[in-house]
Scaffold this motif. Structure first.
Motif, short mmCIF file in Angstrom:
data_model
loop_
_atom_site.label_atom_id
_atom_site.label_comp_id
_atom_site.label_asym_id
_atom_site.label_seq_id
_atom_site.Cartn_x
_atom_site.Cartn_y
_atom_site.Cartn_z
N ILE A 120 2.58 8.89 10.29
CA ILE A 120 3.79 7.91 10.49
C ILE A 120 5.02 9.27 10.15
N LEU A 121 4.59 8.77 8.41
CA LEU A 121 6.02 9.09 7.73
C LEU A 121 6.57 10.45 7.89
N PRO A 122 6.12 11.11 7.54
CA PRO A 122 6.91 11.99 7.46
C PRO A 122 7.33 12.53 9.32
N PHE B 241 9.98 10.96 9.59
CA PHE B 241 10.79 9.90 9.65
C PHE B 241 12.08 10.51 8.54
N ILE B 242 10.93 11.12 7.29
CA ILE B 242 11.33 11.09 6.27
C ILE B 242 10.93 12.40 5.42
N GLY C 118 7.55 12.48 2.56
CA GLY C 118 6.24 11.27 2.98
C GLY C 118 5.10 11.42 3.34
N ALA D 63 3.14 8.29 0.38
CA ALA D 63 2.08 8.20 1.68
C ALA D 63 0.43 7.94 0.41
N LEU E 53 -0.73 7.02 7.20
CA LEU E 53 0.76 7.48 6.87
C LEU E 53 0.80 8.47 6.68
#
Length: 457
Positions: A418-420, A422-423, A427, A431, A415
């Motif tokens: 993957i997340l940072p 984009f957001i 993110g 997570a 996570l």
């Protein structure tokens, strides 16, 4: 001397869990208070970049210390079952092998850590704004890290003997000593990061001396020279279960390195400081939950070895019930008072320079929201903790390993990758609760299945 470990198989589970968990919780409380006060002293008297420096040093000290913790917990599972089945000679051999494994493994890693200190500090996420602070702390703390590893191992053996009060003292004394030395070396003598590091070193020495005294004067495990010689079968048995904890602790170290680098990439050094505060709060706030978990393991291991499966089931249910109620209370406190909690770590003294004051204000603005997100799924994590510990306590290495890695390894690390992108920084914080929920669901499924299949009398 009476064998108090037999009480693990005869005392009422609720009473026994309280007897085991309360001292463990108090010990963890004092130890985590030590970390909290250490961070408060550093943040208020040195500055927020000093918190960042300590945060990037944690992975290597954490991992080497975890050598002792993993050998302690893994060996304790073997030792508890040996005591439960009445095999005292094997228990002595297990303990002697634990000492040998911990000393040599942690010593080699400490030496390598000092040789490659510059490369490691950069790899752990330090940038030029706080690299020298980090190196100062790192070098001194690493001189004493073997003592920490030995303490982490010995503390678990003390608890396996059914003497949790002494295990509590072993955690309390160095923590109190560190707090006192922090005040002397940082506040009174103004030694800065060197003072913080030497205070930590002294705390390791205090713990080591107390545990050494316990095993000489109070322990039922009176070792012989032959106990220290490694036995292949016992080493394999210890390592199979130690690897569970080491893999979990190693994954946490990798996670911290990744977090530091992600925070620097998508944020800055103040975001690293934010995580430094949050990570201290994670251990401090959850101390009673961790205490119940530690109290649960010797009870489950002993009774499983004695084939008292009904007591094992009762220990699981009681532990989840007690720690769940505690976790719900902790969740409420964090949600209601995040700003007040964070402000404890930050000074607004007019004597500070303009840059430090600006950094402190920004840190106070960022951290409360992040703290709430990281603790958002706190009420459900108890099932994951108890479930993974159950498999370790009964000697099931593979399921214990996989369940121990579910949060940090299988969910949180992916996570964070993957997340940072984009957001951004948000993110990172979101997570944590996502990983908590997913890992709890997986663990609950396997724990329920195992109880129905294996704990039948």
């Amino acid at each position: 001397m009476s064998n108090k470990s037999t009480l693990l198989g005869t005392s009422p589970i609720s009473k026994l869990l309280v007897q085991q968990a309360v001292p463990a919780s108090i010990g963890i409380l004092v130890m985590s208070l030590n970390m909290i006060v250490d961070t408060i002293f550093v943040g208020r008297w040195i500055g927020p970049l000093a918190i960042s420096a300590i945060t990037v040093v944690i992975p290597v000290t954490f991992f080497i210390g975890a050598i002792g913790l993993s050998v302690g917990i893994g060996g304790t599972s073997v030792l508890s079952r040996a005591l439960g089945s009445g095999n005292h000679e094997k228990a002595l051999k297990v303990f002697g092998n634990q000492i040998t494994l911990t000393f040599f493994t942690s010593g080699i890693l400490a030496l390598l850590g000092l040789i490659f200190q510059h490369q490691l500090i950069e790899f752990f996420g330090a940038d030029e704004s706080f690299k020298e602070l980090a190196l100062t702390y790192y070098r001194i703390v690493l001189y004493g890290i073997v003592m920490l590893a030995m303490c982490m191992m010995g503390n678990n053996v003390i608890r396996a003997e059914g003497k949790p009060k002494f295990a509590m003292y072993a955690m309390m004394l160095p923590a109190i000593g560190n707090i006192f030395m922090d005040w002397i070396l940082i506040k009174v003598f103004d030694f800065g990061m060197e003072g913080a590091a030497w205070a930590t070193f002294i705390s390791y020495a205090i713990c080591f001396l107390f545990i050494f005294w316990f095993f000489v004067a109070k322990s039922e495990l009176k070792l012989k020279i032959s106990s220290f010689f490694l036995n292949g079968k016992i080493v394999r048995e210890i390592n199979a279960l130690s690897f569970v904890t080491l893999a979990r602790q190693g994954t946490i170290a990798v996670l911290t390195i990744l977090l530091n680098n992600v925070l620097i990439t998508y944020g800055d050094s103040l975001d690293v400081a934010s995580y430094g505060i949050i990570s201290r709060m994670l251990m401090f706030a959850l101390f009673p939950v961790i205490g119940v978990n530690q109290g649960f393991m010797p009870i489950a291991g002993y009774n499983y070895g004695a084939q008292n499966f009904g007591r094992v089931r009762e220990a699981i249910n009681t532990s989840i019930k007690y720690s769940g109620a505690i976790a719900l209370f902790i969740f409420a406190i964090i949600m209601v008072f995040p700003t007040e909690i964070v402000s404890i770590f930050i000074s607004n003294s007019e004597s500070l320079d303009t840059v430090t004051l600006a950094n402190n204000e920004e840190l106070l603005k960022r951290t409360p929201s992040a703290l709430r997100w990281v603790f958002a799924a706190t009420p459900v994590i108890v099932v994951q903790l108890i479930g993974a510990s159950y498999f370790q306590a009964i000697g099931r290495a593979i399921p214990a390993l996989l369940l121990s890695l579910t949060k940090q390894g299988f969910f949180l690390i992916p996570l964070l990758l993957i997340l940072p992108p984009f957001i951004g920084i948000f993110g990172v914080w979101i997570a944590f609760p996502i990983a908590d929920v997913l890992s709890t669901l997986v663990t609950a499924y396997y724990l329920n299945r195992a109880v129905k299949k294996d704990l039948i009398e």
